[in-house]
Design a protein around this motif. Structure first.
Motif, PDB file in Angstrom:
ATOM      1  N   GLU C 405       0.710  -1.239   0.171  1.00  0.00           N
ATOM      2  CA  GLU C 405       0.119   0.058  -0.095  1.00  0.00           C
ATOM      3  C   GLU C 405       0.843   1.232   0.095  1.00  0.00           C
ATOM      4  N   ALA C 406       2.010   1.289   0.789  1.00  0.00           N
ATOM      5  CA  ALA C 406       3.034   2.294   0.922  1.00  0.00           C
ATOM      6  C   ALA C 406       3.419   2.718  -0.500  1.00  0.00           C
ATOM      7  N   ALA C 407       3.812   1.568  -1.401  1.00  0.00           N
ATOM      8  CA  ALA C 407       4.046   1.529  -2.695  1.00  0.00           C
ATOM      9  C   ALA C 407       3.234   2.296  -3.630  1.00  0.00           C
ATOM     10  N   ARG C 408       2.010   1.787  -3.437  1.00  0.00           N
ATOM     11  CA  ARG C 408       1.015   2.266  -4.512  1.00  0.00           C
ATOM     12  C   ARG C 408       0.914   3.651  -4.239  1.00  0.00           C
ATOM     13  N   VAL C 409       0.495   4.183  -3.102  1.00  0.00           N
ATOM     14  CA  VAL C 409       0.295   5.478  -2.796  1.00  0.00           C
ATOM     15  C   VAL C 409       1.464   6.330  -2.866  1.00  0.00           C
ATOM     16  N   SER C 410       2.718   5.971  -2.682  1.00  0.00           N
ATOM     17  CA  SER C 410       3.655   6.908  -3.031  1.00  0.00           C
ATOM     18  C   SER C 410       4.434   6.811  -4.243  1.00  0.00           C
ATOM     19  N   GLN C 415      11.483  -1.817  -3.208  1.00  0.00           N
ATOM     20  CA  GLN C 415      12.715  -2.093  -2.649  1.00  0.00           C
ATOM     21  C   GLN C 415      13.075  -0.897  -1.950  1.00  0.00           C
ATOM     22  N   ASN C 416      12.469   0.235  -2.279  1.00  0.00           N
ATOM     23  CA  ASN C 416      12.997   1.511  -1.796  1.00  0.00           C
ATOM     24  C   ASN C 416      12.262   1.982  -0.528  1.00  0.00           C
ATOM     25  N   ILE C 417      11.466   1.035   0.091  1.00  0.00           N
ATOM     26  CA  ILE C 417      10.587   1.585   1.060  1.00  0.00           C
ATOM     27  C   ILE C 417      11.053   0.592   2.263  1.00  0.00           C
ATOM     28  N   ARG C 418      11.004   1.248   3.383  1.00  0.00           N
ATOM     29  CA  ARG C 418      11.370   0.087   4.847  1.00  0.00           C
ATOM     30  C   ARG C 418       9.937   0.642   5.521  1.00  0.00           C
ATOM     31  N   ILE C 419       9.348  -0.526   5.925  1.00  0.00           N
ATOM     32  CA  ILE C 419       8.335  -0.466   6.951  1.00  0.00           C
ATOM     33  C   ILE C 419       8.914  -0.978   8.489  1.00  0.00           C
ATOM     34  N   HIS C 420       8.867  -0.008   9.150  1.00  0.00           N
ATOM     35  CA  HIS C 420       9.351  -0.536  10.713  1.00  0.00           C
ATOM     36  C   HIS C 420       7.990  -0.530  11.563  1.00  0.00           C
ATOM     37  N   THR C 421       8.028  -1.749  11.871  1.00  0.00           N
ATOM     38  CA  THR C 421       7.027  -2.446  12.769  1.00  0.00           C
ATOM     39  C   THR C 421       7.139  -1.958  14.227  1.00  0.00           C
ATOM     40  N   THR C 422       6.410  -1.294  14.869  1.00  0.00           N
ATOM     41  CA  THR C 422       6.390  -0.901  16.185  1.00  0.00           C
ATOM     42  C   THR C 422       5.669  -1.791  16.978  1.00  0.00           C
ATOM     43  N   TYR C 423       5.719  -1.473  18.394  1.00  0.00           N
ATOM     44  CA  TYR C 423       4.701  -2.033  19.342  1.00  0.00           C
ATOM     45  C   TYR C 423       3.277  -1.509  18.954  1.00  0.00           C
ATOM     46  N   LEU C 424       2.298  -2.509  19.249  1.00  0.00           N
ATOM     47  CA  LEU C 424       0.895  -2.013  18.971  1.00  0.00           C
ATOM     48  C   LEU C 424       0.383  -1.695  20.248  1.00  0.00           C
ATOM     49  N   GLY C 425      -0.337  -0.365  20.283  1.00  0.00           N
ATOM     50  CA  GLY C 425      -0.983  -0.344  21.734  1.00  0.00           C
ATOM     51  C   GLY C 425      -2.558  -0.819  21.463  1.00  0.00           C
ATOM     52  N   GLY C 426      -2.564  -2.015  21.354  1.00  0.00           N
ATOM     53  CA  GLY C 426      -3.870  -2.718  21.032  1.00  0.00           C
ATOM     54  C   GLY C 426      -4.121  -2.897  19.493  1.00  0.00           C
ATOM     55  N   GLY C 427      -4.603  -4.154  19.130  1.00  0.00           N
ATOM     56  CA  GLY C 427      -4.678  -4.414  17.735  1.00  0.00           C
ATOM     57  C   GLY C 427      -6.306  -4.809  17.586  1.00  0.00           C
TER      58      GLY C 427
END
Lengths: 154, 198, 749
Positions: C405-410, C415-427
């Motif tokens: 989705e980040a690729a689609r929108v941007s 390969q030039n996108i990094r998704i950094h997954t953090t802790y989730l305050g509830g899912g």
């Protein structure tokens, strides 16, 4: 204006109406107190002002005077407050987002009431919401911390 | 004409305390016109005192603030198991000032605020009380903070938390009239002998 | 016995479970492993041993590629690797890792097979295993469906064992001794004569070892860490305010933003007027958010919130149900052949038995409302687009979709996108959605070069959810003596899959089993038994909410079963047992009856209610005890028994059960999302509250391990809570709750 957070004096230049929470989080990069609702109905933003609990989301910074303590000032991973140590001992947190507020409320409770019963805990802690439902362990950790604190001061 | 009015006003000002003094020490013989005006004045005072903005915190010895009024829909006790405790300011439970700041929250449904925030003393019970009951309470020095009725009027006019009732913030219906008008109603009613409804 | 010099192979073969039927998809293609995502960004001196183990001179890093949202998965998954790797999980660094198809979730589709979970025949088991094949081809890295531990159980232990083997081979080469003279202990290889070499010292040597593909896993009896409570690796940071949730991310020179999107969900924004907002203090920019709303960028989140309130919007309206009444009307209107979605069960001849019973047939209708997820941490994401690169920091349950989705929108390549997954305050399923990521990238794109944290207000969060669907269920039941001889179930609700997958651009053919989840697939054997699902045409966005279809259907089914038991003058537990032959399910019901002393005298004004729901393969029985006080109902105790097949960490499982029960009770007692003029009315916790300390009951748990395979536990504790509570309220008061939330009809204290 000047505010004192966790023992450090800070100069901030913001609207006096800005809630303390956003001064802490966005101006000072102190992100322990959390944003959950903005209307003092979840308690995730709880800090201490002169040792008294306060919902920082609803305290305009212009009205704050005195020493502000956040979860970071209560204790650190290497030097935890008794309440934090009890929280870890009892593995209280699930997602953990509400826990800084829970801990600040609990620490304030124990300052005023060193031996709270269930009813006192119910009154002091029900304004801190936990969507993960960790309440039984919060209760147990408060009682354990209370005992530890009483024993240490005995 | 102006001089006459001025003299009348001055006389009234000088004599008014005398009226209060007599009201406390010697039963006044009010005339009939005064009585109906006094009753009307009291009914307005009752409208104010029984309004949610006042009565919500003039609660019984369960120490539970109430949430009532048009903005709340149904009437309930304060959410989140909040209790003012015997101290009426939350010392035993959660201090009222934990959430209630010195001024009203700017957010819809945020907490109202005032430089002081606490429940009224337990003897000043207004919640679900009748006009007669509140009337008797407000006249009773053992239940009104040891005040004369002049002091009651003064309290209404000056006290910051009382004032909040007319400036309760977004979304909350203020108490009727104003602090000054309410103080004036009390004064008028007191002058007429402070009659209580049957 | 040096193995150096051989061609190195940095990839990892999926576990050795035999897959039949894979021939349809090409066994060769299926067996080809995904490339190891760790290989791309190895630093000097770093070695990747499988996609889950990274070693450098400083230590061992384990990749636990699932969203940590409180279910303890970061610890459990890392422990699976650490156990086999012979290193203490408290002594390793654990990271979520990059999004990658290599971290796909094979188990999440398992319970989507057309076999009820009690069916453990080889056909059914094959079908479940077979689901690993399309799961792999979809390559979806997803945390959900109570599947993380199930999915990782073999896979990640294999990774740990494989890495350990590689280290042993490296040590054998280094010491020039036979591998079988070496052992491992707590991060070190130990030789027969007592030499100890830390894994960190062997890392670069291990890099040139060919990874074995026939490693053996430790038997359970040799487990040092698994099988007992493991202190959660994120506990200290979460108790000291030092854990980083998405909302806590800090970047140099970062700006703060918020969004306002059309509250008529799905409709466009015609226009917006910034006259009253643009010059407010702290505002840096007000930007369009595609054609759905606007974003305010400021020097502080609060300035952004304040300015956003002052923007005048011209919103388009939606065409679907505009009020709560219309929602339920649309559900009722779907009870016909045209909208029939599935009929997963049709045993015997329901119509004949019901016809013969005539007026003796028991008809009941139940309802459940839309529900919000209401995670404690409102939606947010942080992003920076700079020089053709994009970085996004976010708590997400679907990192590979976040990437696409980040690729689609941007417009930037993955390969030039990094998704950094953090802790989730509830899912709770909310963070499966992409909206908060999409909006943050849209803002970052317009702020080229500047990082921006986009935080939603609680009001925006509450009114712009994709909700747990509303539903109406209609039952017809016939009893004979203390037996249920016929049960016809019809349920109508919108399709979670159609809505959720539709937002990802995926159109799934066929029925949506979540509409009938926990209705057709329970352990009850009833001679004449039919379950039909009806699909309400798409309207308000709906999505997976903790336990999905079981969250409303558990309430429906277990209320009806209870009503039938009471009509038949049968004990609710005995009646249920008489309908169940599956032993593990019988065991949880009997266990909870024991825990609650079911059958003994109940104190005056007290009531006990039972419910049994199997979801995600886990049978869970709950008994709720309430007392009816003059001020209302108080929930005193909840007894829960659950069979997870195999318990890796009993303390964590207990925590999940307590969490799930409280979550289910909150929904049952007070959760309700209503619509007025096409907009959600609930905006914050004052009118959408959840259970708090003073209302939370004492919860007693028991974990059983009779099931045939390891199961997850994030969700299964939720579905039985509402019906058990309803049944308890009936027992205490004689009042029957047929719609949630119960506070429409009674008070809780």
């Amino acid at each position: 204006m000047q505010i004192n957070v966790n023992g450090t004096q800070h100069e901030v230049d913001v609207d006096e109406e800005m809630p303390l929470l956003w001064v802490l989080r966005d101006e000072l990069n102190i992100t322990g107190p959390k944003f959950g609702c903005g209307i003092a109905m979840c308690g995730a933003c709880t800090v201490h002002i002169n040792g008294q609990p306060a919902r920082s989301c609803s305290m305009p910074v212009g009205q704050v005077s005195g020493l502000i303590t956040t979860i970071e000032g209560l204790g650190t991973p290497d030097a935890m407050h008794e309440v934090q140590a009890a929280w870890v001992e009892h593995q209280v947190a699930q997602c953990g987002y509400c826990q800084p507020g829970q801990i600040m409320s609990a620490a304030a409770l124990l300052q005023m009431n060193p031996n709270p019963d269930d009813e006192a805990i119910d009154h002091a802690m029900s304004a801190n919401l936990c969507r993960c439902g960790t309440y039984p362990r919060i209760r147990a950790a408060i009682k354990a911390a209370a005992q530890n604190i009483r024993e240490k001061s005995a | 004409m102006k001089i006459k009015l001025f003299l009348l006003k001055t006389a009234a000002l000088i004599l008014m305390p005398a009226f209060f003094a007599t009201a406390q020490s010697v039963p006044v013989q009010p005339d009939e016109i005064s009585q109906s005006r006094a009753a009307e004045a009291w009914s307005k005072v009752y409208q104010v005192f029984s309004h949610p903005r006042c009565a919500n915190c003039h609660v019984p010895d369960d120490n539970l603030p109430r949430w009532s009024g048009p903005s709340y829909g149904k009437t309930s006790v304060h959410g989140m198991n909040i209790s003012g405790g015997q101290s009426r300011i939350g010392v035993e439970t959660v201090m009222c000032s934990t959430c209630h700041a010195h001024s009203n929250s700017d957010e819809p449904h945020g907490p109202p605020g005032s430089p002081v925030w606490m429940l009224a003393p337990v003897e000043m019970l207004w919640w679900q009380q009748s006009s007669k009951q509140i009337c008797e309470q407000i006249k009773d020095p053992t239940r009104n903070g040891g005040r004369t009725l002049e002091e009651v009027a003064h309290h209404i006019q000056e006290d910051e938390l009382v004032h909040w009732g007319w400036d309760p913030g977004k979304g909350r219906e203020p108490a009727p009239y104003s602090a000054k008008e309410t103080a004036d109603f009390v004064t008028l009613w007191a002058n007429a002998g402070a009659p209580c409804p049957e | 016995m040096s193995t150096l010099g051989k061609i190195t192979r940095r990839t990892f073969v999926i576990g050795s479970t035999a897959i039949t039927g894979g021939v349809l998809f090409g066994v060769y293609k299926y067996k080809q492993p995904y490339p190891n995502p760790l290989e791309k960004n190895l630093a000097q001196g770093e070695t990747a041993l499988t996609p889950y183990v990274l070693i450098n001179a400083n230590g061992v890093t384990i990749i636990a590629p699932r969203a940590e949202m409180g279910q303890g998965v970061k610890t459990t998954l890392a422990a699976l690797v650490a156990e086999e790797l012979d290193i203490d999980v408290q002594n390793v660094r654990i990271e979520h890792g990059v999004p990658s198809n290599a971290y796909y979730n094979a188990a999440v589709l398992e319970e989507g097979v057309p076999f009820p979970p009690q069916d453990t025949s080889s056909t059914a088991q094959m079908a479940r295993d077979f689901m690993h094949v399309p799961a792999k081809f979809f390559g979806v890295q997803v945390t959900g469906g109570s599947s993380s531990t199930v999915d990782a159980f073999e896979k990640m232990r294999m990774a740990g064992a494989t890495a350990r083997e590689a280290l042993l081979l490296a040590a054998s080469a280094k010491l020039n001794v036979a591998k079988n003279t070496l052992s491992t202990d707590n991060g070190e290889v130990i030789s027969k004569d007592g030499q100890r070499i830390a894994y960190t010292e062997l890392a670069s040597l291990a890099a040139s070892v060919e990874l074995p593909d026939d490693v053996k896993l430790k038997p359970k009896s040799e487990w040092k860490q698994l099988g007992r409570p493991i202190p959660r690796v994120d506990m200290v940071e979460k108790c000291t305010g030092t854990a980083t949730f998405g909302i806590d991310v800090l970047q140099k020179d970062m700006l703060y933003a918020t969004i306002k999107v059309n509250p008529h969900l799905g409709a466009k924004c015609h226009a917006f007027d910034t006259n009253n907002a643009a010059n407010m203090k702290g505002v840096k920019a007000i930007l369009p958010l595609a054609d759905v709303g606007a974003a305010v960028v400021a020097t502080n989140t609060w300035y952004a919130f304040k300015a956003a309130e002052k923007i005048d919007f011209d919103w388009a309206k939606t065409q679907y149900a505009q009020s709560t009444d219309e929602l339920f009307e649309s559900a009722i209107a779907a009870f016909n052949e045209e909208h029939q979605d599935s009929q997963n069960r049709d045993d015997g001849d329901v119509d004949a038995v019901i016809g013969a019973a005539g007026d003796a047939t028991i008809h009941r209708e139940y309802r459940a409302p839309l529900l919000a997820h209401a995670t404690m941490e409102p939606m947010n994401a942080t992003a920076i687009m700079k020089d053709g690169q994009l970085d996004v920091w976010v708590g997400t349950q679907m990192p590979t979709y976040a990437l696409s989705e980040a690729a689609r929108v941007s417009g930037i390549e993955a390969q030039n996108i990094r998704i950094h997954t953090t802790y989730l305050g509830g899912g709770f399923g909310r963070r499966l959605e992409m909206d908060f990521i999409v909006y943050a990238v849209m803002v970052a794109k317009q702020l080229e070069g500047t990082p921006v944290k986009v935080t939603w207000s609680r009001e925006e969060d509450m009114t712009h959810d994709s909700y747990r669907p509303f539903a109406v269920a209609r039952f017809e039941g016939v009893t004979q003596g203390k037996n249920i001889t016929a049960l016809d179930v019809k349920v109508s609700s919108p399709s979670v899959m159609e809505s959720q997958m539709g937002r990802l651009g995926v159109s799934l053919p066929g029925p949506d089993s979540t509409i009938v989840q926990a209705l057709w697939d329970q352990a009850y054997t009833i001679e004449n038994y039919r379950v039909t699902g009806y699909r309400v045409p798409m309207g308000i966005p709906v999505s997976s909410w903790r336990s999905v279809g079981a969250s409303q259907n558990g309430f429906f089914n277990e209320s009806m079963i209870d009503e039938l038991a009471i009509e038949a003058n049968a004990d609710p537990i005995e009646m249920r047992l008489s309908l169940i032959t599956h032993q593990p399910t019988r065991n949880v019901l009997e266990a909870v009856a024991n825990m609650a002393n079911w059958g003994s005298d109940v104190a005056e004004n007290h009531g006990l209610g039972v419910a049994l729901v199997t979801s995600f393969g886990v049978p869970v029985a709950e008994i709720v005890e309430v007392v009816n006080t003059p001020r209302g109902i108080k929930i005193l105790n909840v007894y829960v028994a659950a069979d997870v097949g195999l318990a890796i960490d009993s303390r964590n499982i207990e925590a999940q059960l307590i969490s799930a029960v409280n979550f289910g009770l909150a929904g049952a007692m007070m959760g309700e999302i209503t619509l007025l003029d096409g907009k959600v009315q609930q905006t914050n916790f004052h009118n959408y509250d959840a259970i708090r300390m003073h209302q939370a009951p004492v919860i007693h748990t028991k974990i059983l391990e009779n099931g045939e395979r390891i199961r997850g536990i994030g969700e299964p504790g939720t579905p039985p809570a509402a019906p058990a509570l309803a049944n308890a309220i009936f027992a205490a008061t004689g009042l029957r709750m047929r719609e949630m939330p119960f506070n429409k009809h009674i008070q809780f204290v």
